[in-house]
Design a protein around this motif. Sequence first.
Motif, PDB file in Angstrom:
ATOM      1  N   GLN A  49     -74.370 -18.895 -72.918  1.00 25.64           N
ATOM      2  CA  GLN A  49     -75.326 -18.847 -74.024  1.00 25.64           C
ATOM      3  C   GLN A  49     -76.747 -19.026 -73.491  1.00 25.64           C
ATOM      4  O   GLN A  49     -76.974 -19.673 -72.478  1.00 25.64           O
ATOM      5  N   SER A  50     -77.690 -18.478 -74.214  1.00 26.19           N
ATOM      6  CA  SER A  50     -79.105 -18.658 -73.866  1.00 26.19           C
ATOM      7  C   SER A  50     -79.593 -19.998 -74.413  1.00 26.19           C
ATOM      8  O   SER A  50     -78.936 -20.610 -75.276  1.00 26.19           O
ATOM      9  N   GLY A  51     -80.745 -20.415 -73.963  1.00 24.26           N
ATOM     10  CA  GLY A  51     -81.339 -21.642 -74.486  1.00 24.26           C
ATOM     11  C   GLY A  51     -81.595 -21.530 -75.989  1.00 24.26           C
ATOM     12  O   GLY A  51     -81.373 -22.485 -76.730  1.00 24.26           O
ATOM     13  N   ALA A  52     -82.037 -20.377 -76.435  1.00 23.42           N
ATOM     14  CA  ALA A  52     -82.291 -20.187 -77.869  1.00 23.42           C
ATOM     15  C   ALA A  52     -81.002 -20.306 -78.671  1.00 23.42           C
ATOM     16  O   ALA A  52     -80.984 -20.911 -79.749  1.00 23.42           O
ATOM     17  N   GLU A  53     -79.929 -19.729 -78.145  1.00 25.88           N
ATOM     18  CA  GLU A  53     -78.642 -19.812 -78.849  1.00 25.88           C
ATOM     19  C   GLU A  53     -78.137 -21.260 -78.903  1.00 25.88           C
ATOM     20  O   GLU A  53     -77.647 -21.715 -79.931  1.00 25.88           O
ATOM     21  N   PRO A  82     -79.785 -14.379 -65.102  1.00 22.91           N
ATOM     22  CA  PRO A  82     -80.480 -13.388 -65.924  1.00 22.91           C
ATOM     23  C   PRO A  82     -79.521 -12.790 -66.947  1.00 22.91           C
ATOM     24  O   PRO A  82     -78.313 -12.726 -66.731  1.00 22.91           O
ATOM     25  N   ASP A  83     -80.075 -12.356 -68.058  1.00 21.45           N
ATOM     26  CA  ASP A  83     -79.287 -11.736 -69.112  1.00 21.45           C
ATOM     27  C   ASP A  83     -78.663 -10.447 -68.586  1.00 21.45           C
ATOM     28  O   ASP A  83     -79.348  -9.611 -67.995  1.00 21.45           O
ATOM     29  N   GLU A  84     -77.351 -10.299 -68.784  1.00 16.66           N
ATOM     30  CA  GLU A  84     -76.646  -9.117 -68.279  1.00 16.66           C
ATOM     31  C   GLU A  84     -77.087  -7.833 -68.973  1.00 16.66           C
ATOM     32  O   GLU A  84     -76.972  -6.756 -68.415  1.00 16.66           O
ATOM     33  N   ARG A  88     -85.280  -9.408 -69.768  1.00 17.47           N
ATOM     34  CA  ARG A  88     -85.858 -10.318 -68.770  1.00 17.47           C
ATOM     35  C   ARG A  88     -86.427 -11.593 -69.380  1.00 17.47           C
ATOM     36  O   ARG A  88     -86.757 -12.520 -68.678  1.00 17.47           O
ATOM     37  N   ARG A  89     -86.520 -11.637 -70.709  1.00 18.78           N
ATOM     38  CA  ARG A  89     -87.015 -12.853 -71.369  1.00 18.78           C
ATOM     39  C   ARG A  89     -85.924 -13.902 -71.512  1.00 18.78           C
ATOM     40  O   ARG A  89     -86.201 -15.055 -71.809  1.00 18.78           O
ATOM     41  N   ILE A  90     -84.686 -13.507 -71.290  1.00 19.20           N
ATOM     42  CA  ILE A  90     -83.553 -14.403 -71.555  1.00 19.20           C
ATOM     43  C   ILE A  90     -82.873 -14.805 -70.257  1.00 19.20           C
ATOM     44  O   ILE A  90     -82.538 -13.961 -69.433  1.00 19.20           O
ATOM     45  N   ASN A  91     -82.664 -16.105 -70.114  1.00 20.14           N
ATOM     46  CA  ASN A  91     -81.790 -16.654 -69.078  1.00 20.14           C
ATOM     47  C   ASN A  91     -80.593 -17.263 -69.780  1.00 20.14           C
ATOM     48  O   ASN A  91     -80.728 -17.872 -70.833  1.00 20.14           O
TER      49      ASN A  91
END
Length: 157
Positions: A49-53, A82-84, A88-91
Amino acid sequence: MDRIEDCISFLIGKAQQQVARRARDKLAPFGITPVQYAVLHALWQQDGQSGAELGARLAIDSATITGIMDRLEAAELIARRPDEAGDRRINRAALTDRAQQLRSPLDRAMDELNAEVVAELGRQDATLLWAGLQRLGRVGVEESASNKTGRRNQAGR
Protein backbone atom coordinates in the motif's frame (compact mmCIF):
# COMPACT_ATOMS: atom_id res chain seq x y z
CA MET A 1 -22.41 18.60 34.31
CA ASP A 2 -21.17 18.98 37.84
CA ARG A 3 -18.03 16.87 37.67
CA ILE A 4 -15.45 16.58 34.90
CA GLU A 5 -15.28 12.86 35.74
CA ASP A 6 -18.79 12.56 34.27
CA CYS A 7 -17.77 14.06 30.90
CA ILE A 8 -17.54 11.49 28.08
CA SER A 9 -14.44 13.21 26.68
CA PHE A 10 -12.68 12.92 30.02
CA LEU A 11 -13.72 9.28 30.50
CA ILE A 12 -12.68 8.19 27.00
CA GLY A 13 -9.42 10.10 27.36
CA LYS A 14 -8.58 8.38 30.64
CA ALA A 15 -9.51 4.97 29.27
CA GLN A 16 -7.44 5.66 26.16
CA GLN A 17 -4.44 6.55 28.33
CA GLN A 18 -4.66 3.26 30.21
CA VAL A 19 -5.15 1.10 27.11
CA ALA A 20 -2.44 2.96 25.17
CA ARG A 21 0.00 2.53 28.07
CA ARG A 22 -0.67 -1.22 28.16
CA ALA A 23 -0.25 -1.41 24.36
CA ARG A 24 3.07 0.45 24.55
CA ASP A 25 4.24 -1.86 27.34
CA LYS A 26 3.33 -4.98 25.36
CA LEU A 27 4.94 -3.77 22.12
CA ALA A 28 8.05 -2.20 23.67
CA PRO A 29 10.06 -5.46 23.82
CA PHE A 30 9.79 -5.56 20.01
CA GLY A 31 10.74 -1.89 19.53
CA ILE A 32 7.31 -1.16 18.02
CA THR A 33 4.82 1.56 18.98
CA PRO A 34 1.05 1.07 18.80
CA VAL A 35 0.70 3.23 15.68
CA GLN A 36 3.58 1.40 14.00
CA TYR A 37 1.79 -1.85 14.83
CA ALA A 38 -1.37 -0.48 13.19
CA VAL A 39 0.54 0.29 9.98
CA LEU A 40 2.24 -3.11 9.99
CA HIS A 41 -1.11 -4.81 10.58
CA ALA A 42 -2.65 -2.97 7.62
CA LEU A 43 0.31 -4.07 5.50
CA TRP A 44 0.01 -7.67 6.67
CA GLN A 45 -3.53 -7.57 5.35
CA GLN A 46 -2.47 -5.97 2.07
CA ASP A 47 1.20 -5.51 1.37
CA GLY A 48 2.32 -2.81 -1.06
CA GLN A 49 0.00 0.00 0.00
CA SER A 50 1.04 3.61 -0.51
CA GLY A 51 1.36 6.07 2.33
CA ALA A 52 -1.85 7.76 1.19
CA GLU A 53 -3.72 4.46 1.23
CA LEU A 54 -2.40 3.60 4.69
CA GLY A 55 -3.23 7.07 5.99
CA ALA A 56 -6.77 6.87 4.64
CA ARG A 57 -7.29 3.39 6.06
CA LEU A 58 -6.01 4.30 9.53
CA ALA A 59 -7.28 7.92 9.58
CA ILE A 60 -3.74 9.29 9.92
CA ASP A 61 -2.69 12.53 8.21
CA SER A 62 -0.03 12.46 5.50
CA ALA A 63 2.75 14.09 7.55
CA THR A 64 2.26 11.61 10.37
CA ILE A 65 2.09 8.54 8.11
CA THR A 66 5.28 9.68 6.37
CA GLY A 67 7.06 9.86 9.74
CA ILE A 68 5.77 6.44 10.76
CA MET A 69 6.91 4.95 7.45
CA ASP A 70 10.32 6.64 7.85
CA ARG A 71 10.76 4.97 11.25
CA LEU A 72 9.55 1.57 9.99
CA GLU A 73 11.98 1.81 7.09
CA ALA A 74 14.85 2.79 9.43
CA ALA A 75 13.98 -0.25 11.56
CA GLU A 76 14.14 -2.38 8.38
CA LEU A 77 10.50 -3.43 8.70
CA ILE A 78 9.38 -1.94 5.38
CA ALA A 79 11.10 -0.96 2.17
CA ARG A 80 9.73 1.74 -0.09
CA ARG A 81 9.32 0.65 -3.69
CA PRO A 82 8.32 2.69 -6.74
CA ASP A 83 4.75 2.24 -7.92
CA GLU A 84 4.58 -0.65 -10.39
CA ALA A 85 2.09 1.27 -12.55
CA GLY A 86 4.77 3.89 -13.10
CA ASP A 87 3.29 6.76 -11.09
CA ARG A 88 6.48 8.44 -9.90
CA ARG A 89 4.58 10.34 -7.19
CA ILE A 90 3.77 7.11 -5.35
CA ASN A 91 6.03 4.91 -3.26
CA ARG A 92 4.62 1.69 -1.91
CA ALA A 93 5.52 0.05 1.39
CA ALA A 94 6.73 -3.52 1.10
CA LEU A 95 7.08 -5.62 4.22
CA THR A 96 10.52 -7.05 4.89
CA ASP A 97 11.19 -10.58 6.10
CA ARG A 98 11.82 -9.15 9.57
CA ALA A 99 8.33 -7.58 9.59
CA GLN A 100 6.82 -10.90 8.51
CA GLN A 101 8.62 -12.68 11.35
CA LEU A 102 7.23 -10.19 13.89
CA ARG A 103 3.62 -10.71 12.88
CA SER A 104 2.81 -13.61 15.21
CA PRO A 105 4.45 -12.23 18.36
CA LEU A 106 3.01 -8.74 17.81
CA ASP A 107 -0.48 -10.08 17.11
CA ARG A 108 -0.21 -12.26 20.20
CA ALA A 109 0.75 -9.22 22.32
CA MET A 110 -2.27 -7.25 21.08
CA ASP A 111 -4.56 -10.28 21.47
CA GLU A 112 -3.42 -10.41 25.10
CA LEU A 113 -4.32 -6.74 25.52
CA ASN A 114 -7.78 -7.31 24.03
CA ALA A 115 -8.22 -10.28 26.36
CA GLU A 116 -7.25 -8.13 29.35
CA VAL A 117 -9.99 -5.63 28.47
CA VAL A 118 -12.55 -8.41 27.99
CA ALA A 119 -11.54 -9.91 31.36
CA GLU A 120 -11.91 -6.49 33.03
CA LEU A 121 -15.33 -5.72 31.55
CA GLY A 122 -16.81 -9.13 30.90
CA ARG A 123 -17.70 -10.41 27.40
CA GLN A 124 -21.07 -8.65 27.09
CA ASP A 125 -19.87 -5.21 28.18
CA ALA A 126 -16.70 -5.57 26.11
CA THR A 127 -18.76 -6.34 23.02
CA LEU A 128 -20.88 -3.27 23.66
CA LEU A 129 -17.75 -1.14 24.20
CA TRP A 130 -16.18 -2.30 20.91
CA ALA A 131 -19.42 -1.59 19.03
CA GLY A 132 -19.84 1.81 20.67
CA LEU A 133 -16.27 2.87 19.97
CA GLN A 134 -16.59 1.77 16.35
CA ARG A 135 -19.75 3.87 16.00
CA LEU A 136 -18.17 6.90 17.63
CA GLY A 137 -15.02 6.50 15.51
CA ARG A 138 -17.06 6.42 12.30
CA VAL A 139 -18.91 9.55 13.32
CA GLY A 140 -15.62 11.43 13.56
CA VAL A 141 -14.33 10.11 10.25
CA GLU A 142 -17.62 10.78 8.47
CA GLU A 143 -17.80 14.32 9.86
CA SER A 144 -14.20 14.97 8.82
CA ALA A 145 -14.86 13.67 5.30
CA SER A 146 -18.05 15.72 5.14
CA ASN A 147 -16.22 18.85 6.26
CA LYS A 148 -13.47 18.31 3.64
CA THR A 149 -16.08 17.79 0.94
CA GLY A 150 -17.86 20.93 2.08
CA ARG A 151 -14.65 22.96 1.97
CA ARG A 152 -13.86 21.65 -1.52
CA ASN A 153 -17.36 22.48 -2.67
CA GLN A 154 -17.08 25.98 -1.22
CA ALA A 155 -13.65 26.48 -2.81
CA GLY A 156 -14.99 25.30 -6.17
CA ARG A 157 -17.74 27.93 -6.29
